[in-house]
Design a protein around this motif. Structure first.
Motif, PDB file in Angstrom:
ATOM      1  N   MET A   1      33.590  47.723  47.878  1.00 25.49           N
ATOM      2  CA  MET A   1      34.420  46.551  47.874  1.00 25.49           C
ATOM      3  C   MET A   1      33.716  45.426  48.608  1.00 25.49           C
ATOM      4  O   MET A   1      33.684  45.402  49.818  1.00 25.49           O
ATOM      5  N   ARG A   2      33.131  44.567  47.835  1.00 33.21           N
ATOM      6  CA  ARG A   2      32.401  43.457  48.406  1.00 33.21           C
ATOM      7  C   ARG A   2      33.351  42.388  48.921  1.00 33.21           C
ATOM      8  O   ARG A   2      34.306  42.036  48.252  1.00 33.21           O
ATOM      9  N   GLY A   3      33.105  41.891  50.155  1.00 29.97           N
ATOM     10  CA  GLY A   3      33.900  40.814  50.695  1.00 29.97           C
ATOM     11  C   GLY A   3      35.138  41.274  51.429  1.00 29.97           C
ATOM     12  O   GLY A   3      35.901  40.448  51.898  1.00 29.97           O
ATOM     13  N   ARG A   4      35.362  42.621  51.528  1.00 30.33           N
ATOM     14  CA  ARG A   4      36.537  43.128  52.235  1.00 30.33           C
ATOM     15  C   ARG A   4      36.105  43.994  53.410  1.00 30.33           C
ATOM     16  O   ARG A   4      35.082  44.655  53.371  1.00 30.33           O
ATOM     17  N   ASP A   5      36.949  43.980  54.424  1.00 29.16           N
ATOM     18  CA  ASP A   5      36.732  44.850  55.567  1.00 29.16           C
ATOM     19  C   ASP A   5      37.147  46.259  55.147  1.00 29.16           C
ATOM     20  O   ASP A   5      38.249  46.468  54.641  1.00 29.16           O
ATOM     21  N   GLU A   6      36.269  47.243  55.374  1.00 26.91           N
ATOM     22  CA  GLU A   6      36.554  48.601  54.913  1.00 26.91           C
ATOM     23  C   GLU A   6      37.747  49.207  55.643  1.00 26.91           C
ATOM     24  O   GLU A   6      38.499  49.999  55.066  1.00 26.91           O
ATOM     25  N   ASP A   7      37.934  48.857  56.904  1.00 29.70           N
ATOM     26  CA  ASP A   7      39.025  49.452  57.681  1.00 29.70           C
ATOM     27  C   ASP A   7      40.380  48.834  57.349  1.00 29.70           C
ATOM     28  O   ASP A   7      41.357  49.547  57.114  1.00 29.70           O
ATOM     29  N   THR A   8      40.451  47.512  57.347  1.00 24.52           N
ATOM     30  CA  THR A   8      41.745  46.836  57.161  1.00 24.52           C
ATOM     31  C   THR A   8      42.007  46.418  55.727  1.00 24.52           C
ATOM     32  O   THR A   8      43.155  46.197  55.342  1.00 24.52           O
ATOM     33  N   GLY A   9      40.970  46.253  54.932  1.00 26.83           N
ATOM     34  CA  GLY A   9      41.139  45.809  53.553  1.00 26.83           C
ATOM     35  C   GLY A   9      41.285  44.308  53.412  1.00 26.83           C
ATOM     36  O   GLY A   9      41.541  43.799  52.327  1.00 26.83           O
ATOM     37  N   GLU A  10      41.136  43.564  54.531  1.00 21.94           N
ATOM     38  CA  GLU A  10      41.253  42.109  54.490  1.00 21.94           C
ATOM     39  C   GLU A  10      39.942  41.484  54.023  1.00 21.94           C
ATOM     40  O   GLU A  10      38.866  42.047  54.222  1.00 21.94           O
ATOM     41  N   PHE A  11      40.057  40.317  53.439  1.00 18.72           N
ATOM     42  CA  PHE A  11      38.874  39.597  52.989  1.00 18.72           C
ATOM     43  C   PHE A  11      38.151  38.993  54.183  1.00 18.72           C
ATOM     44  O   PHE A  11      38.775  38.517  55.134  1.00 18.72           O
ATOM     45  N   HIS A  12      36.810  39.025  54.146  1.00 19.33           N
ATOM     46  CA  HIS A  12      35.999  38.429  55.203  1.00 19.33           C
ATOM     47  C   HIS A  12      35.978  36.910  55.104  1.00 19.33           C
ATOM     48  O   HIS A  12      35.907  36.208  56.089  1.00 19.33           O
ATOM     49  N   ASP A  13      36.008  36.411  53.911  1.00 16.93           N
ATOM     50  CA  ASP A  13      35.840  34.978  53.676  1.00 16.93           C
ATOM     51  C   ASP A  13      37.035  34.468  52.881  1.00 16.93           C
ATOM     52  O   ASP A  13      37.815  35.244  52.335  1.00 16.93           O
ATOM     53  N   SER A  14      37.167  33.154  52.795  1.00 15.20           N
ATOM     54  CA  SER A  14      38.258  32.608  52.000  1.00 15.20           C
ATOM     55  C   SER A  14      37.998  32.875  50.520  1.00 15.20           C
ATOM     56  O   SER A  14      36.863  33.064  50.084  1.00 15.20           O
ATOM     57  N   SER A  15      39.057  32.873  49.746  1.00 16.29           N
ATOM     58  CA  SER A  15      38.953  33.188  48.328  1.00 16.29           C
ATOM     59  C   SER A  15      38.211  32.087  47.571  1.00 16.29           C
ATOM     60  O   SER A  15      38.034  30.976  48.067  1.00 16.29           O
ATOM     61  N   ARG A  16      37.809  32.414  46.362  1.00 15.73           N
ATOM     62  CA  ARG A  16      37.126  31.429  45.524  1.00 15.73           C
ATOM     63  C   ARG A  16      38.045  30.264  45.217  1.00 15.73           C
ATOM     64  O   ARG A  16      37.611  29.107  45.176  1.00 15.73           O
ATOM     65  N   LYS A  17      39.319  30.534  45.013  1.00 19.22           N
ATOM     66  CA  LYS A  17      40.278  29.465  44.737  1.00 19.22           C
ATOM     67  C   LYS A  17      40.381  28.513  45.923  1.00 19.22           C
ATOM     68  O   LYS A  17      40.425  27.296  45.751  1.00 19.22           O
ATOM     69  N   GLN A  18      40.420  29.086  47.137  1.00 18.30           N
ATOM     70  CA  GLN A  18      40.521  28.243  48.325  1.00 18.30           C
ATOM     71  C   GLN A  18      39.254  27.407  48.500  1.00 18.30           C
ATOM     72  O   GLN A  18      39.322  26.238  48.844  1.00 18.30           O
ATOM     73  N   LYS A  19      38.101  28.006  48.240  1.00 19.59           N
ATOM     74  CA  LYS A  19      36.840  27.258  48.337  1.00 19.59           C
ATOM     75  C   LYS A  19      36.819  26.116  47.330  1.00 19.59           C
ATOM     76  O   LYS A  19      36.369  25.017  47.629  1.00 19.59           O
ATOM     77  N   ARG A  20      37.333  26.377  46.123  1.00 19.51           N
ATOM     78  CA  ARG A  20      37.375  25.338  45.096  1.00 19.51           C
ATOM     79  C   ARG A  20      38.328  24.216  45.516  1.00 19.51           C
ATOM     80  O   ARG A  20      37.999  23.038  45.365  1.00 19.51           O
TER      81      ARG A  20
END
Length: 196
Positions: A1-20
């Motif tokens: 799972m790229r971009g997610r924390d393996e322990d919590t499952g949360e995203f490391h970075d903001s989503s593509r939609k938010q970046k856009r």
């Protein structure tokens, strides 16, 4: 799972939609900067490295080339600190509020001029109640001259002078400059005491 924390499952970075969304906000901010006059742009805290890009974007008028240059400006703006972009946004909001107040004040001046020309002494008495520092004789003479110019189909010289007199009379009060005008007198007193 790229971009997610393996322990919590949360995203490391903001989503593509938010970046856009963020990129489109910066692009809109760039469009506002490009639409400003040089005097307005001078009041906004724009970093020096962005000024050539803004000038180039203003210079280009071809639609696609202008759009491309605007995107290039936004790319450079995204490299700036978020605090810098917030300062630019705040300055633009303040400028728009100030310009709204100035426009409202100018409309008020025009309304007073029309009232003076149509109602004469009644409007002059109301104006003097609101602005006691106004010169009654000067305004009365200008109103009389403006009415004579209109009757004789002459150029509206006195009509314009009424506007200028009213503008000078109302501008400080409308923009809250009374306190500012009092400050230089204090400075002059301070300078006199330093020279003694």
């Amino acid at each position: 799972m790229r971009g997610r924390d393996e322990d919590t499952g949360e995203f490391h970075d903001s989503s593509r939609k938010q970046k856009r969304r963020d990129a489109l906000d910066v692009l809109a901010l760039g469009e506002k900067l490009v639409s400003l006059t040089p005097a307005q742009l001078a009041r906004v805290p724009v970093p020096e490295d962005l000024l050539p890009h803004i000038a180039e974007c203003k210079r280009i008028t071809a639609h696609i080339a202008h759009k491309r240059q605007l995107a290039f400006l936004a790319k450079h703006m995204r490299r700036e600190e978020e605090s810098t972009l917030d300062a630019i946004r705040d300055a633009l909001d303040a400028n728009s509020e100030t310009s709204r107040r100035e426009v409202a004040m100018l409309h008020r001046v025009e309304d007073w001029r029309e009232r003076l020309l149509s109602n004469g002494d009644t409007a002059l008495a109301a104006l003097l109640d609101e602005y006691p520092q106004a010169d009654r004789q000067q305004l009365r003479t200008l109103v009389r001259n403006a009415q004579a110019e209109k009757a004789k189909n002459k150029p509206p010289r006195a009509f314009r002078e009424i506007y200028q007199v009213l503008r000078v009379l109302m501008l400080p009060a409308a923009l809250g400059l009374d306190a500012v005008n009092a400050a230089p007198e204090d400075d002059e007193d301070d300078q006199d005491s330093v020279e003694d």
